[in-house]
Design a protein around this motif. Structure first.
Motif, PDB file in Angstrom:
ATOM      1  N   SER A 103       0.836  -1.228   0.000  1.00 12.99           N
ATOM      2  CA  SER A 103       0.000   0.000   0.000  1.00 12.99           C
ATOM      3  C   SER A 103       0.856   1.258   0.000  1.00 12.99           C
ATOM      4  O   SER A 103       0.566   2.233   0.696  1.00 12.99           O
ATOM      5  CB  SER A 103      -0.922   0.022   1.227  1.00 12.99           C
ATOM      6  N   ARG A 104       1.914   1.200  -0.766  1.00 11.67           N
ATOM      7  CA  ARG A 104       2.880   2.311  -0.767  1.00 11.67           C
ATOM      8  C   ARG A 104       2.274   3.632  -1.276  1.00 11.67           C
ATOM      9  O   ARG A 104       2.803   4.699  -1.009  1.00 11.67           O
ATOM     10  CB  ARG A 104       4.109   1.952  -1.606  1.00 11.67           C
ATOM     11  N   GLU A 105       1.166   3.508  -2.045  1.00 14.00           N
ATOM     12  CA  GLU A 105       0.564   4.719  -2.615  1.00 14.00           C
ATOM     13  C   GLU A 105      -0.327   5.445  -1.602  1.00 14.00           C
ATOM     14  O   GLU A 105      -0.743   6.580  -1.825  1.00 14.00           O
ATOM     15  CB  GLU A 105      -0.287   4.366  -3.835  1.00 14.00           C
ATOM     16  N   THR A 106      -0.639   4.785  -0.507  1.00  9.99           N
ATOM     17  CA  THR A 106      -1.598   5.361   0.452  1.00  9.99           C
ATOM     18  C   THR A 106      -0.944   5.818   1.750  1.00  9.99           C
ATOM     19  O   THR A 106      -1.643   6.116   2.718  1.00  9.99           O
ATOM     20  CB  THR A 106      -2.691   4.323   0.780  1.00  9.99           C
ATOM     21  N   ILE A 107       0.376   5.863   1.760  1.00 10.16           N
ATOM     22  CA  ILE A 107       1.076   6.205   3.010  1.00 10.16           C
ATOM     23  C   ILE A 107       0.740   7.632   3.450  1.00 10.16           C
ATOM     24  O   ILE A 107       0.406   7.872   4.605  1.00 10.16           O
ATOM     25  CB  ILE A 107       2.601   6.044   2.848  1.00 10.16           C
ATOM     26  N   THR A 139      -3.514  10.366  -4.079  1.00 11.80           N
ATOM     27  CA  THR A 139      -4.324   9.399  -3.349  1.00 11.80           C
ATOM     28  C   THR A 139      -4.840   9.994  -2.046  1.00 11.80           C
ATOM     29  O   THR A 139      -5.924   9.665  -1.578  1.00 11.80           O
ATOM     30  CB  THR A 139      -3.504   8.125  -3.041  1.00 11.80           C
ATOM     31  N   ALA A 140      -4.056  10.915  -1.470  1.00  7.61           N
ATOM     32  CA  ALA A 140      -4.450  11.547  -0.202  1.00  7.61           C
ATOM     33  C   ALA A 140      -5.410  12.710  -0.407  1.00  7.61           C
ATOM     34  O   ALA A 140      -5.981  13.213   0.561  1.00  7.61           O
ATOM     35  CB  ALA A 140      -3.209  12.035   0.536  1.00  7.61           C
ATOM     36  N   SER A 141      -5.587  13.151  -1.644  1.00  6.18           N
ATOM     37  CA  SER A 141      -6.346  14.384  -1.905  1.00  6.18           C
ATOM     38  C   SER A 141      -7.760  14.102  -2.392  1.00  6.18           C
ATOM     39  O   SER A 141      -8.035  13.059  -2.980  1.00  6.18           O
ATOM     40  CB  SER A 141      -5.637  15.222  -2.969  1.00  6.18           C
ATOM     41  N   GLN A 170      -9.264   5.939 -10.804  1.00  5.15           N
ATOM     42  CA  GLN A 170      -9.788   4.604 -11.097  1.00  5.15           C
ATOM     43  C   GLN A 170      -9.229   3.554 -10.145  1.00  5.15           C
ATOM     44  O   GLN A 170      -9.978   2.704  -9.643  1.00  5.15           O
ATOM     45  CB  GLN A 170      -9.399   4.238 -12.532  1.00  5.15           C
ATOM     46  N   LEU A 171      -7.930   3.639  -9.868  1.00  5.75           N
ATOM     47  CA  LEU A 171      -7.282   2.561  -9.121  1.00  5.75           C
ATOM     48  C   LEU A 171      -7.121   2.839  -7.634  1.00  5.75           C
ATOM     49  O   LEU A 171      -7.174   1.919  -6.823  1.00  5.75           O
ATOM     50  CB  LEU A 171      -5.892   2.279  -9.708  1.00  5.75           C
ATOM     51  N   LEU A 172      -6.894   4.082  -7.293  1.00  5.88           N
ATOM     52  CA  LEU A 172      -6.447   4.378  -5.924  1.00  5.88           C
ATOM     53  C   LEU A 172      -7.381   5.275  -5.120  1.00  5.88           C
ATOM     54  O   LEU A 172      -7.410   5.194  -3.895  1.00  5.88           O
ATOM     55  CB  LEU A 172      -5.053   5.036  -5.963  1.00  5.88           C
ATOM     56  N   ASN A 173      -8.084   6.181  -5.817  1.00  7.50           N
ATOM     57  CA  ASN A 173      -8.869   7.162  -5.053  1.00  7.50           C
ATOM     58  C   ASN A 173     -10.082   7.583  -5.868  1.00  7.50           C
ATOM     59  O   ASN A 173     -10.021   8.530  -6.642  1.00  7.50           O
ATOM     60  CB  ASN A 173      -7.970   8.378  -4.720  1.00  7.50           C
ATOM     61  N   SER A 174     -11.161   6.883  -5.644  1.00 11.25           N
ATOM     62  CA  SER A 174     -12.359   7.159  -6.448  1.00 11.25           C
ATOM     63  C   SER A 174     -12.958   8.529  -6.163  1.00 11.25           C
ATOM     64  O   SER A 174     -13.774   9.027  -6.937  1.00 11.25           O
ATOM     65  CB  SER A 174     -13.406   6.069  -6.185  1.00 11.25           C
TER      66      SER A 174
END
Lengths: 265, 173
Positions: A103-107, A139-141, A170-174
């Motif tokens: 989950s490196r993209e959501t840190i 992803t955090a925004s 599409q993949l990380l932050n709808s």
């Protein structure tokens, strides 16, 4: 809950950091509680408030997991209504360390979660790339804003940015939305700038903010002085434009558009 | 080292989703999918008891309002009826006065109209009833007659008594 906005453009020198700083200061003057997140290894945003070489902990420590409590890194009250999550050039090695993490993209999202309710606005100054740090920012925004300078090849690369936003959505932050684009470094005296401005406005239509950041020597002066242009010269065009832009951002009740596979919907 | 058909450079345990050449972690994708499909409000966790209580209170309020509204309508009907009665009342009085006037008009039809005008006028000026005006005028007339001929009135009274015994109808008119 804060509006979390990533200022993103993989082109350098378009005014991301300057805009992040000045929009943040303008929002604070408009009585909004603001958190500025510097996730750019250049640390220029942090430099406007602190001496970055003297900071003990930065966002690097949070991203790599050395420190779990954001309050240990957060610098509160760098200005009235503004807190800062600082960065410096030590962040350069962080991406490599994160590449194999789960989950490196959501840190960054997890780092900011506990404090989101403390702010009206969280502005993330992204590095000029489309790297893992930028994916973390998106992803955090809840929103992305793209500053576009009226320079040669201004629109080159914006398709890539839009595609990136679409893929992250599409993949990380709808919940991610493109709030809009705004024009920077605009010199109305030149034909070139006028043509580029028109091209940007025609391309993005309602997604283009009405406020244009005009080229202004005081903005450069402010950067050199490690200050916001609003603090340096509140009466100059640069200050006026950023305050107007902040007002325009505030006036958006909801995000006005989205991106799907590069097509603006 | 040559390539082998058994080599599968893509079958390395990583997922194939990538952005800008960066492989995206499965966990992050799964997390997003769950969030996207999960409803924001978990209905099963909502406590309905408060909502039910509020509904009941709202219902009671509504009933009270309805009752008040009905009472108001009843009052309005009563008011209408009262107004109607009030309107009719003077017309009844007027009728009675009119019939009374007709009676007196009939009774006074034998008088000359100029005398009648005087009688009516005197009644109004003196604020007396017509019958009293008439009686007083007649009394004055009789006293005058006595002055002229003091025997005439006695003779008239005697004659009147004589006639009373003969006539069934005592009416003067």
């Amino acid at each position: 809950m804060a509006r979390t906005i990533a200022l993103i453009n993989n082109k350098g020198g378009v005014g991301k950091t300057t805009s992040c700083l000045n929009i943040g200061v303008a929002l604070s003057l408009l009585n909004k509680k603001v958190l500025l997140v510097d996730i750019d290894p250049q640390g220029n945003l942090s430099d406007a408030f602190i001496s970055i070489n003297r900071v003990q902990y930065t966002i690097k420590n949070l991203l790599e997991g050395d420190i779990s409590d954001i309050n240990q890194v957060l610098i509160k009250g760098v200005k009235q209504n503004i807190d800062l999550l600082p960065s410096n050039n030590l962040l350069n090695g962080t991406e490599e360390k994160l590449l194999n993490k789960m989950s490196r993209e959501t840190i960054l999202k997890r780092i900011l979660e506990p404090i989101k309710n403390n702010y009206d606005y969280i502005l993330i100054d992204c590095p000029p790339s489309l790297s893992l740090l930028v994916l973390n920012s998106l992803t955090a925004s809840s929103e992305a804003i793209i500053p576009i300078a009226t320079e040669y090849h201004a629109l080159t690369g914006t398709n890539t940015i839009l595609q990136t936003i679409g893929q992250v959505k599409q993949l990380l932050n709808s919940e991610l939305r493109l709030s809009g684009v705004f024009i920077t470094k605009y010199d109305e005296r030149t034909n070139n700038d006028r043509e580029i401005k028109e091209a940007i406005q025609n391309n993005f239509k309602d997604l283009c903010y009405k406020t244009i950041i005009r080229t202004n020597v005081r903005i450069k002066d402010a950067t050199n002085s490690h200050k916001s242009v609003i603090d340096l010269d509140p009466q100059c065009n640069g200050a006026i434009d950023y305050i107007n832009l902040a007002r325009e951002i505030i006036s958006q009740e909801k995000v006005i558009g989205g991106v799907d596979n590069g097509e603006i919907i | 080292m040559g390539k082998s058909f058994s080599d599968d450079i893509f079958n390395n345990g990583f997922n194939l989703d990538s952005i800008n050449g960066l492989n995206i972690s499965k966990e992050a994708i799964e997390e997003n999918k769950k969030k996207a499909t999960k409803p924001k409000i978990d209905i099963s966790k909502i406590d309905l008891s408060e909502a039910k209580k509020e509904m009941q209170e709202a219902k009671k309020e509504q009933e009270t309002i309805q009752d008040k509204s009905n009472e108001l309508n009843e009052l309005k009907d009563l008011e209408k009826e009262l107004n109607r009665v009030e309107k009719e009342k003077p017309s009844k009085e007027i009728k009675e006065t009119t019939s009374e006037n007709e009676y007196y008009t009939k009774k006074t039809m034998i008088f000359k109209s100029e005398y009648l005008d005087i009688i009516m006028g005197l009644a109004s000026v003196k604020d007396m009833e017509i019958k009293n005006v008439l009686n007083q005028i007649i009394e004055l007339g009789i006293n005058k007659l006595k002055e002229i001929d003091n025997t005439l009135i006695d003779k008239a009274i005697k004659e009147s008594k004589k006639n009373k015994s003969k006539k069934e109808n005592n009416s003067l008119f």
